[in-house]
Design a protein around this motif. Structure first.
Motif, PDB file in Angstrom:
ATOM      1  N   ILE A 295     -63.781 -80.481  40.347  1.00 17.67           N
ATOM      2  CA  ILE A 295     -64.909 -81.347  39.950  1.00 17.67           C
ATOM      3  C   ILE A 295     -65.977 -81.326  41.046  1.00 17.67           C
ATOM      4  CG2 ILE A 295     -65.549 -83.794  39.575  1.00 17.67           C
ATOM      5  CD1 ILE A 295     -62.849 -84.076  38.036  1.00 17.67           C
ATOM      6  N   ILE A 296     -65.541 -81.434  42.286  1.00 14.75           N
ATOM      7  CA  ILE A 296     -66.492 -81.438  43.414  1.00 14.75           C
ATOM      8  C   ILE A 296     -67.237 -80.102  43.483  1.00 14.75           C
ATOM      9  CG2 ILE A 296     -66.601 -81.421  45.962  1.00 14.75           C
ATOM     10  CD1 ILE A 296     -64.229 -83.461  45.843  1.00 14.75           C
ATOM     11  N   ARG A 297     -66.488 -79.017  43.331  1.00 21.56           N
ATOM     12  CA  ARG A 297     -67.097 -77.672  43.401  1.00 21.56           C
ATOM     13  C   ARG A 297     -68.098 -77.473  42.272  1.00 21.56           C
ATOM     14  NH1 ARG A 297     -62.324 -75.160  43.924  1.00 21.56           N
ATOM     15  NH2 ARG A 297     -62.343 -74.463  41.763  1.00 21.56           N
ATOM     16  N   THR A 298     -67.729 -77.924  41.079  1.00 22.82           N
ATOM     17  CA  THR A 298     -68.602 -77.729  39.910  1.00 22.82           C
ATOM     18  C   THR A 298     -69.933 -78.444  40.113  1.00 22.82           C
ATOM     19  OG1 THR A 298     -66.630 -77.602  38.542  1.00 22.82           O
ATOM     20  CG2 THR A 298     -68.689 -77.958  37.370  1.00 22.82           C
ATOM     21  N   ILE A 299     -69.879 -79.658  40.630  1.00 22.59           N
ATOM     22  CA  ILE A 299     -71.128 -80.406  40.853  1.00 22.59           C
ATOM     23  C   ILE A 299     -71.930 -79.762  41.980  1.00 22.59           C
ATOM     24  CG2 ILE A 299     -72.071 -82.637  41.607  1.00 22.59           C
ATOM     25  CD1 ILE A 299     -71.096 -82.601  38.679  1.00 22.59           C
ATOM     26  N   LYS A 300     -71.242 -79.326  43.007  1.00 17.98           N
ATOM     27  CA  LYS A 300     -71.950 -78.696  44.141  1.00 17.98           C
ATOM     28  C   LYS A 300     -72.700 -77.444  43.663  1.00 17.98           C
ATOM     29  CE  LYS A 300     -70.690 -76.817  48.660  1.00 17.98           C
ATOM     30  NZ  LYS A 300     -70.257 -75.438  48.421  1.00 17.98           N
ATOM     31  N   ASP A 301     -72.056 -76.674  42.784  1.00 18.30           N
ATOM     32  CA  ASP A 301     -72.654 -75.421  42.317  1.00 18.30           C
ATOM     33  C   ASP A 301     -73.653 -75.611  41.181  1.00 18.30           C
ATOM     34  OD1 ASP A 301     -71.027 -74.239  44.141  1.00 18.30           O
ATOM     35  OD2 ASP A 301     -69.533 -73.513  42.701  1.00 18.30           O
ATOM     36  N   ALA A 302     -73.775 -76.827  40.656  1.00 18.76           N
ATOM     37  CA  ALA A 302     -74.656 -77.056  39.493  1.00 18.76           C
ATOM     38  C   ALA A 302     -76.122 -76.993  39.925  1.00 18.76           C
ATOM     39  CB  ALA A 302     -74.350 -78.428  38.883  1.00 18.76           C
ATOM     40  N   PRO A 303     -77.009 -76.541  39.023  1.00 17.16           N
ATOM     41  CA  PRO A 303     -78.424 -76.450  39.408  1.00 17.16           C
ATOM     42  C   PRO A 303     -79.061 -77.830  39.567  1.00 17.16           C
ATOM     43  CG  PRO A 303     -78.098 -75.761  37.121  1.00 17.16           C
ATOM     44  CD  PRO A 303     -76.738 -76.048  37.673  1.00 17.16           C
ATOM     45  N   PRO A 304     -80.053 -77.945  40.460  1.00 14.25           N
ATOM     46  CA  PRO A 304     -80.769 -79.227  40.603  1.00 14.25           C
ATOM     47  C   PRO A 304     -81.348 -79.626  39.247  1.00 14.25           C
ATOM     48  CG  PRO A 304     -81.482 -77.643  42.272  1.00 14.25           C
ATOM     49  CD  PRO A 304     -80.587 -76.896  41.349  1.00 14.25           C
ATOM     50  N   GLY A 305     -81.370 -80.921  38.983  1.00 14.64           N
ATOM     51  CA  GLY A 305     -81.935 -81.409  37.720  1.00 14.64           C
ATOM     52  C   GLY A 305     -80.913 -81.444  36.588  1.00 14.64           C
ATOM     53  N   SER A 306     -79.730 -80.861  36.793  1.00 13.60           N
ATOM     54  CA  SER A 306     -78.735 -80.882  35.699  1.00 13.60           C
ATOM     55  C   SER A 306     -78.144 -82.285  35.571  1.00 13.60           C
ATOM     56  CB  SER A 306     -77.654 -79.831  35.923  1.00 13.60           C
ATOM     57  OG  SER A 306     -77.053 -79.991  37.179  1.00 13.60           O
ATOM     58  N   CYS A 307     -77.621 -82.558  34.366  1.00 17.67           N
ATOM     59  CA  CYS A 307     -77.184 -83.920  34.034  1.00 17.67           C
ATOM     60  C   CYS A 307     -75.691 -83.899  33.681  1.00 17.67           C
ATOM     61  CB  CYS A 307     -78.044 -84.382  32.848  1.00 17.67           C
ATOM     62  SG  CYS A 307     -77.688 -86.030  32.300  1.00 17.67           S
ATOM     63  N   TRP A 308     -74.909 -84.810  34.271  1.00 18.25           N
ATOM     64  CA  TRP A 308     -73.451 -84.785  34.145  1.00 18.25           C
ATOM     65  C   TRP A 308     -72.876 -86.171  33.851  1.00 18.25           C
ATOM     66  CZ3 TRP A 308     -70.872 -80.133  34.733  1.00 18.25           C
ATOM     67  CH2 TRP A 308     -71.655 -79.072  35.221  1.00 18.25           C
ATOM     68  N   ALA A 309     -71.795 -86.199  33.072  1.00 21.15           N
ATOM     69  CA  ALA A 309     -70.970 -87.413  32.990  1.00 21.15           C
ATOM     70  C   ALA A 309     -69.563 -86.985  33.403  1.00 21.15           C
ATOM     71  CB  ALA A 309     -70.974 -87.978  31.583  1.00 21.15           C
ATOM     72  N   ILE A 310     -68.997 -87.727  34.345  1.00 17.28           N
ATOM     73  CA  ILE A 310     -67.723 -87.295  34.938  1.00 17.28           C
ATOM     74  C   ILE A 310     -66.620 -88.308  34.620  1.00 17.28           C
ATOM     75  CG2 ILE A 310     -66.568 -86.584  37.068  1.00 17.28           C
ATOM     76  CD1 ILE A 310     -69.253 -85.962  38.286  1.00 17.28           C
ATOM     77  N   GLY A 311     -65.490 -87.795  34.153  1.00 13.98           N
ATOM     78  CA  GLY A 311     -64.335 -88.634  33.819  1.00 13.98           C
ATOM     79  C   GLY A 311     -63.241 -88.488  34.849  1.00 13.98           C
ATOM     80  N   THR A 312     -63.415 -89.199  35.939  1.00  9.19           N
ATOM     81  CA  THR A 312     -62.328 -89.302  36.922  1.00  9.19           C
ATOM     82  C   THR A 312     -62.555 -90.564  37.737  1.00  9.19           C
ATOM     83  OG1 THR A 312     -60.910 -88.051  38.435  1.00  9.19           O
ATOM     84  CG2 THR A 312     -63.282 -87.944  38.875  1.00  9.19           C
TER      85      THR A 312
END
Ligand code: 13P
Ligand code: SF4
Length: 387
Positions: A295-312
């Protein structure tokens, strides 16, 4: 008149006064203790720890990474584990493997043979791990012998969120441990050896992983401890390729498919990222699934401006929000889903544990007894070989 000799051995520092200390004082004393203990000490921290604690971790990770890090400790004397009980047990088992102990004895001397593993608060358990105990698992194994020859036809696999005795049980019956980051590889390892798997204690991780491997729901059975044949007919058990223990994480259980729908409606294009301990309907509706490290890696690698909802767990999601202000991050539930037992590790407990190490009076030492430690290590070492 008889005199009573005073015991002059040093007593551990009592915990109570630590509750009264101001945050600033605790921070200064923890820093000072860390500095003095220097190379002798490693603080391991799980990603769900609160920020004020995780700032003191030398190394952080998910369960898999932390197990690896503990296994690699060669020269430290103390591991203080900011996590929960099963994690500290795992660190003790791996850091104190016989070959590591003898290397340390040869290199640093007899008094450096053992690594002392400390859990700052013994009440930091895992409610999911408590959902399967060794008596229940042994009873299950006995009952399975009414339907098959378990030691030939069923391979036990335990999620790392379990007591050391369950890990030992798995090794003794040919099985292994898995984590959320290698569950698929562990199941492949298991199915290469026997036609069926008994998976405990998290039904959701088991179901989600088996489904991702193409096993249909009709070939899964739910094992409810305490019921004859776990609540199944012999035919159901015959048909099943994987038996899922009826356990769950009370934190991840709170995320629901309707939360996913709500976020998708409100934020078109949003990506949903969840932990595999979430129920199947949530995992099916998500875009990405993986361990806390993933989860941490995925968010780190995501492009700026992307939008996420995280279930943890909430603390991790809040930290990700702070660390990535260029991305829009939401918590995938209107409820507060935090791990109350992880939260028990706080500054007063950490300070108390470290200052007792300084005085040579360790408190809350986790030492798994033999032969459980031996067999649990076999199951954990198998886990570390599959990825
Ligand atoms: P990870 O191994 O993904 O960090 O998960 C541990 C855990 O307990 C999640 O609830
Ligand atoms: Fe256990 Fe759930 Fe807490 Fe993880 S989040 S430690 S599975 S109770």
């Amino acid at each position: 008149m008889a005199t009573v000799e005073r015991d002059t051995r040093t007593e551990p520092l009592p915990f109570e006064p630590y509750r009264e200390l101001a945050v600033g004082t605790l921070v200064d004393r923890i820093r000072a203790a860390k500095e003095t203990l220097a190379e002798d000490l490693v603080i391991l921290g799980h990603h769900y720890q609160q920020d004020e604690v995780i700032q003191f971790a030398d190394l952080t990770g998910d369960s898999y990474k932390l197990s690896r890090l503990a296994a690699q400790r060669e020269n430290c004397r103390y591991i203080v584990f900011c996590g929960v009980h099963f994690m500290a047990e795992t660190a003790d088992i791996l850091a104190n493997a016989p070959q590591r102990r003898s290397r340390r004895r040869e290199t640093y001397g007899k008094d450096r043979e053992w690594v002392t593993v400390v859990l700052p608060d013994m009440a930091a358990g895992c409610s999911m791990a408590d959902m399967a105990d060794i008596d229940q698992v042994e009873d299950c194994w006995d009952q399975l012998s009414e339907v098959y020859e378990p030691d030939k036809e069923v391979l036990p696999v335990t999620y790392i969120n379990s007591a050391a005795s369950l890990k030992a049980f798995c090794a003794e019956h040919g099985g292994l441990v898995c984590t959320s980051s290698n569950a698929r590889a562990a199941l492949q390892w298991a199915f290469a050896r026997r036609p069926r798997v008994l998976f405990f204690p998290d039904q959701h991780l088991g179901r989600n992983t088996a489904r991702a491997m193409g096993i249909p729901l009709e070939e899964m059975a739910l094992w409810q401890p305490g019921l004859p044949l776990g609540g199944n007919t012999p035919q159901q058990l015959q048909r099943a390729r994987i038996l899922l223990w009826k356990g769950h994480c009370s934190v991840h259980q709170m995320f629901r498919p309707e939360h996913v729908e709500l976020f998708r409606r409100r934020f078109p294009g949003i990506k949903i990222l969840v932990h595999p301990e979430c129920r199947m309907e949530v995992v099916d509706a998500a875009d990405y699934v993986g361990s806390t490290e993933y989860i941490i890696r995925t968010i780190k690698d995501a492009p700026p401006g992307s939008c996420w909802a995280i279930g943890t767990e909430l603390h991790l999601v809040n930290r990700l929000k702070k660390e990535h202000p260029d991305k829009e991050i939401h918590f995938l539930s209107p409820m507060v889903c935090m791990c109350a037992t992880m939260y028990r590790i706080d500054l007063p407990h950490l300070c108390w544990a470290l200052e007792n190490l300084l005085r040579g009076t360790p408190v809350n030492v986790i030492r798994v007894p033999e032969p459980i430690a031996h067999w649990a290590r076999v199951a954990l070492e198998r886990m570390l070989t599959v990825r």
